[in-house]
Scaffold this active site. Structure first.
Site, PDB file in Angstrom:
ATOM      1  CE1 TYR A 279      37.472  37.634  39.888  1.00 17.10           C
ATOM      2  CE2 TYR A 279      35.702  38.172  38.379  1.00 17.10           C
ATOM      3  CZ  TYR A 279      36.294  37.283  39.249  1.00 17.10           C
ATOM      4  OH  TYR A 279      35.720  36.064  39.481  1.00 17.10           O
TER       5      TYR A 279
ATOM      6  CE1 TYR B 297      40.781  34.088  41.008  1.00 20.13           C
ATOM      7  CE2 TYR B 297      39.343  33.892  42.901  1.00 20.13           C
ATOM      8  CZ  TYR B 297      39.529  34.137  41.559  1.00 20.13           C
ATOM      9  OH  TYR B 297      38.439  34.438  40.780  1.00 20.13           O
TER      10      TYR B 297
END
Ligand SMILES: [Zn+2]
Lengths: 145, 382
Positions: B334, B284
């Site tokens: 994102y 991440y």
């Protein structure tokens, strides 16, 4: 307009302390550790009993960031500004603006608390902000923490 | 106990302005994932998702718009990037217990044209100490940790640069990626700071779009279109003194170690694997520093050596551990790490195309950046 702090039953003593130019910490009556921000019990041992004590206002920079843009209009005039996590001498960490000093701040550098009034216009509540000031050049250079 | 596997992935287009409702984005990505798995929508009996400050739509709305049958599992979490692996894990647990058979997990957001997570104020008790002084974006919170992490581990801007450049190289092979312009070290170092120590290219790019995966019972997954991405291990972890809300890190003791350090041992123990058994990693990366911290936290490289590890080429396609093969959230956009999970599935299934990792028996994927987060180890079926 700057957002105001939300004052509640747990943290009112802290904000009242700032109004009197004092950082007030909770000291756990069971394990003796000091904490901030205010919490109704100790995050280390769980004991709810705490004594409120003034801090010296001295601390060291644990980390810091420099904002080169604002994320809301209220802070546009402040750019660039520095926000630090300061480790207080007595224990506990605070998030605060960092000001003064020459050259870039350093992790471990000694800083001391200062206070200023915010808000207070017709439609705003008055509150006190604690910020930290770096020593001027030639002063206390501090030990790396 | 019935093992679980991820069987399909679905995406909408990613854009600056979708011109589409979040419900339609969610419906469309979920429908694509169900179709990709080779399932009929009548088989879906669970839906799971997450949102921040009502920036998305609840699972039952999506189930309704998808004309799904009765649902046995519905999970709406009020979380951010911690959630994708966690939701897959919870879906897998329900499947193992026989409480569901096929669960679609999604993240949908008009994250650019609508509510933007980057500058969101979160409800919670920690806000009193952040917002009045202009400490008001995730970028700042992660930058605060990054500064301390780089200081303690003896790393610096060259190490952040290494992550950004390595991931941008991958993005050139990913048509979905938002940032596909080649980037070199000088242009990186020449980019202005946004919040020091982060420059523009250290930060993910907010987009409109949605991404979904389907988690299925392994006995059914074996009959489906693609090889199952078997969930070998999963873990969620919030370390101690995790704070007052998702933006509050004042009670967290060590800004140089995030949740990955806390869940690593359990994760590898459950999989019966060691870090050296992992063939590729999808870490991440809302900001570049979280890749360095994740590589170190998971034990995929030594503490303080993540920057050198990336610079050595180890995370490239021909390296020991291809990492963030889609270009990461830094390049692709994102979608809050749902797309990080989807990329891991594509790699595991051998569907990575031009950016396929040569070895893909075991992959690791993470969700989250600070005090809490989650991770999966995926493996091929044997
Ligand atoms: Zn105590």
């Amino acid at each position: 307009m700057r957002p105001e702090p939300t004052i509640d039953l747990d943290n009112a003593f802290y904000w009242e302390g700032l109004r009197d130019a004092e950082i007030r910490l909770q000291r756990c009556e069971a394990c003796g550790r000091r904490r901030t921000p205010p919490l109704p019990a100790c995050p280390d041992c769980g004991d709810p009993r705490a004594t409120i004590e003034p801090a010296s206002g001295r601390g060291r920079i644990y980390s810091f960031v420099v904002a080169h843009r604002a994320f809301s209009p209220a802070f546009e005039a402040d750019v660039p500004y520095t926000v630090a996590v300061v480790e207080l001498e007595e224990g506990g960490r605070m998030l605060a603006r960092l000001e003064g000093g020459d050259g870039p701040p350093r992790i471990g550098e000694a800083v001391r608390a200062a206070f200023r009034l915010r808000g207070g216009d017709a439609d705003e509540t008055e509150w006190t902000e604690a910020f930290f000031v770096r020593a001027p050049a030639g002063g206390d250079e501090g030990e790396p923490g | 106990m019935q093992p679980a596997a991820i069987t399909g992935v679905g995406y909408t287009a990613l854009s600056h302005a979708s011109g589409t409702s979040v419900l339609e984005l969610a419906r469309s990505a979920c429908a694509a994932a169900i179709e990709d798995a080779g399932l009929d929508r009548s088989e879906i009996d669970g839906v799971a998702s997450f949102m921040l400050n009502d920036d998305s739509v609840p699972c039952l709305a999506v189930a309704t718009a998808l004309a799904l049958p009765e649902q046995r599992l519905v999970l709406d979490l009020n979380l951010g990037g911690q959630a994708p692996c966690h939701l897959v894990s919870l879906a897998a647990q329900a499947i193992r217990c026989g409480q569901a058979r096929h669960v679609v997990v999604y993240r949908a957001m008009n994250g650019r044209s609508g509510a933007r997570v980057g500058a969101m104020h979160f409800p919670g008790l920690g806000g009193a100490y952040r917002y009045p002084i202009g400490y008001e974006s995730y970028l700042m919170y992660i930058a605060m940790w990054a500064r301390r992490f780089l200081f303690e581990t003896g790393q610096g801007e060259e190490d952040l640069a290494a992550v950004v450049l390595a991931q941008r190289e991958y993005a050139l092979r990913n048509e979905r990626a938002f940032r596909r312009k080649p980037l070199d070290r000088d242009s990186y170092l020449g980019s202005p700071f946004v919040v020091e120590p982060f420059r523009g290219p250290d930060c993910t790019i907010e987009v409109d779009g949605a991404c979904a995966v389907v988690v299925s019972a392994l006995d059914r997954a074996r009959d489906l279109r693609h090889p199952p991405a078997v969930i070998r291990a999963s873990a969620y972890r919030a370390g101690r003194r995790a704070g007052l809300d998702i933006g509050d890190h004042l009670y967290w003791e060590d800004y140089t170690r995030n949740y990955t350090s806390w869940l690593r041992d359990d994760l590898f123990r459950e999989a019966g694997l060691a870090p050296s058994d992992i063939d590729f990693a999808e870490i991440y990366d809302c900001f570049s520093s979280t890749v360095l911290m994740g590589l170190e936290g998971l034990g995929l490289c030594e503490r303080g050596e993540s920057g050198a590890f990336v610079r050595s080429g180890a995370t490239r396609l021909d390296g020991a551990l291809p990492t963030n093969t889609h270009g990461g959230l830094l390049s692709e956009g994102y979608l809050h790490g749902m797309n990080t999970v989807a990329e891991a599935v594509l790699q595991l299934q051998g569907r990575g195309g031009d950016r396929q990792a040569p070895r893909h028996d075991h992959g690791i994927v993470t969700s989250g950046a600070l005090m809490d987060g989650s991770a999966l180890i995926l493996g091929r079926d044997r």
